[in-house]
Scaffold this motif. Structure first.
Motif, PDB file in Angstrom:
ATOM      1  N   GLN A  93      91.894  74.235  15.596  1.00  0.00           N
ATOM      2  CA  GLN A  93      91.313  75.193  15.024  1.00  0.00           C
ATOM      3  C   GLN A  93      92.192  75.898  13.783  1.00  0.00           C
ATOM      4  N   TRP A  94      93.357  76.024  14.226  1.00  0.00           N
ATOM      5  CA  TRP A  94      94.382  76.849  13.319  1.00  0.00           C
ATOM      6  C   TRP A  94      94.363  75.991  11.930  1.00  0.00           C
ATOM      7  N   VAL A  95      94.795  74.563  12.309  1.00  0.00           N
ATOM      8  CA  VAL A  95      95.113  73.752  11.082  1.00  0.00           C
ATOM      9  C   VAL A  95      93.701  73.510  10.312  1.00  0.00           C
ATOM     10  N   ARG A  96      92.474  73.531  10.937  1.00  0.00           N
ATOM     11  CA  ARG A  96      91.193  73.455  10.168  1.00  0.00           C
ATOM     12  C   ARG A  96      91.152  74.788   9.434  1.00  0.00           C
ATOM     13  N   MET A  97      91.471  75.923   9.869  1.00  0.00           N
ATOM     14  CA  MET A  97      91.366  77.236   9.031  1.00  0.00           C
ATOM     15  C   MET A  97      92.254  77.247   7.622  1.00  0.00           C
ATOM     16  N   ARG A  98      93.613  76.645   8.128  1.00  0.00           N
ATOM     17  CA  ARG A  98      94.382  76.503   6.795  1.00  0.00           C
ATOM     18  C   ARG A  98      94.005  75.584   5.868  1.00  0.00           C
ATOM     19  N   THR A  99      93.369  74.548   6.369  1.00  0.00           N
ATOM     20  CA  THR A  99      92.709  73.551   5.262  1.00  0.00           C
ATOM     21  C   THR A  99      91.631  74.250   4.602  1.00  0.00           C
ATOM     22  N   VAL A 100      90.760  74.957   5.072  1.00  0.00           N
ATOM     23  CA  VAL A 100      89.747  75.586   4.495  1.00  0.00           C
ATOM     24  C   VAL A 100      90.218  76.577   3.375  1.00  0.00           C
ATOM     25  N   LYS A 101      91.349  77.330   4.229  1.00  0.00           N
ATOM     26  CA  LYS A 101      91.832  78.211   2.804  1.00  0.00           C
ATOM     27  C   LYS A 101      92.763  77.482   1.718  1.00  0.00           C
ATOM     28  N   GLY A 102      92.939  76.165   1.784  1.00  0.00           N
ATOM     29  CA  GLY A 102      93.572  75.389   0.794  1.00  0.00           C
ATOM     30  C   GLY A 102      95.134  75.301   0.898  1.00  0.00           C
ATOM     31  N   ALA A 103      95.487  75.699   2.055  1.00  0.00           N
ATOM     32  CA  ALA A 103      96.883  75.461   2.253  1.00  0.00           C
ATOM     33  C   ALA A 103      97.221  74.003   2.286  1.00  0.00           C
ATOM     34  N   PRO A 105     100.201  71.327   3.647  1.00  0.00           N
ATOM     35  CA  PRO A 105     101.224  71.178   4.662  1.00  0.00           C
ATOM     36  C   PRO A 105     102.709  70.759   3.802  1.00  0.00           C
ATOM     37  N   SER A 106     103.964  71.186   4.162  1.00  0.00           N
ATOM     38  CA  SER A 106     105.171  70.714   3.611  1.00  0.00           C
ATOM     39  C   SER A 106     106.033  70.117   4.495  1.00  0.00           C
ATOM     40  N   SER A 107     105.653  69.972   5.792  1.00  0.00           N
ATOM     41  CA  SER A 107     106.520  69.261   6.912  1.00  0.00           C
ATOM     42  C   SER A 107     105.670  67.972   7.126  1.00  0.00           C
ATOM     43  N   LYS A 108     106.656  66.986   7.666  1.00  0.00           N
ATOM     44  CA  LYS A 108     106.008  65.924   8.492  1.00  0.00           C
ATOM     45  C   LYS A 108     104.899  66.089   9.398  1.00  0.00           C
ATOM     46  N   GLN A 109     105.179  67.119  10.410  1.00  0.00           N
ATOM     47  CA  GLN A 109     104.534  67.316  11.446  1.00  0.00           C
ATOM     48  C   GLN A 109     103.081  67.890  10.723  1.00  0.00           C
ATOM     49  N   GLY A 110     103.367  68.829   9.899  1.00  0.00           N
ATOM     50  CA  GLY A 110     102.126  69.319   8.986  1.00  0.00           C
ATOM     51  C   GLY A 110     101.344  68.382   8.345  1.00  0.00           C
ATOM     52  N   ARG A 111     101.802  67.158   7.951  1.00  0.00           N
ATOM     53  CA  ARG A 111     101.006  66.177   7.084  1.00  0.00           C
ATOM     54  C   ARG A 111     100.263  65.548   8.334  1.00  0.00           C
ATOM     55  N   ARG A 112     101.062  65.316   9.231  1.00  0.00           N
ATOM     56  CA  ARG A 112     100.355  64.710  10.401  1.00  0.00           C
ATOM     57  C   ARG A 112      99.026  65.243  10.775  1.00  0.00           C
ATOM     58  N   SER A 113      99.145  66.697  10.955  1.00  0.00           N
ATOM     59  CA  SER A 113      98.083  67.364  11.325  1.00  0.00           C
ATOM     60  C   SER A 113      96.854  67.447  10.283  1.00  0.00           C
ATOM     61  N   TRP A 114      97.475  67.590   9.151  1.00  0.00           N
ATOM     62  CA  TRP A 114      96.630  67.477   7.850  1.00  0.00           C
ATOM     63  C   TRP A 114      95.574  66.377   8.028  1.00  0.00           C
TER      64      TRP A 114
END
Length: 123
Positions: A93-103, A105-114
């Motif tokens: 839910q948190w990752v989707r919220m950040r995606t909608v906001k246009g964030a 990711p800068s980390s490997k884990q963040g890219r995986r979540s993306w």
């Protein structure tokens, strides 16, 4: 690294809010952060609490040929109530919220979540 941990605001505790606050700062030759820009904010006073804690912190110096140097530093502060673990569903839910906001990711884990948000079948 030394200094205070962020104080968790009462409103954030009531809401059981969690957040990732992203800062871009300069790490000075004295080990202190300065000229910080908030790249991603959080509600319930979490951003302000993180800023207050960052003011007290000292970091290991960046060195070049054994001499301290001033460097740009990207800092991600994760805030969650003590003892609260994020379920996989809540994390998504948190990752989707950040995606909608246009964030982005800068980390490997963040890219995986993306990728999981964009392509849920990828694991």
């Amino acid at each position: 690294m030394e200094g205070n941990l962020p104080h968790y605001p009462p409103a954030a505790l009531v809401a059981r809010a969690f957040a990732l606050i992203v800062f871009r700062c300069r790490l000075g030759v004295d080990g202190r952060l300065r000229a910080c820009d908030v790249l991603e904010m959080a509600p319930y006073g979490l951003t302000e609490a993180a800023i207050e804690a960052l003011k007290t912190r000292r970091y290991r110096l960046a060195l070049l040929a054994g001499h301290p140097i001033d460097v740009s530093y990207l800092l991600m502060v994760q805030m969650r109530p003590r003892g609260m673990e994020l379920s996989s569903e809540r994390r998504m839910q948190w990752v989707r919220m950040r995606t909608v906001k246009g964030a982005r990711p800068s980390s490997k884990q963040g890219r995986r979540s993306w990728l999981l948000v964009l392509h849920p079948a990828v694991e």
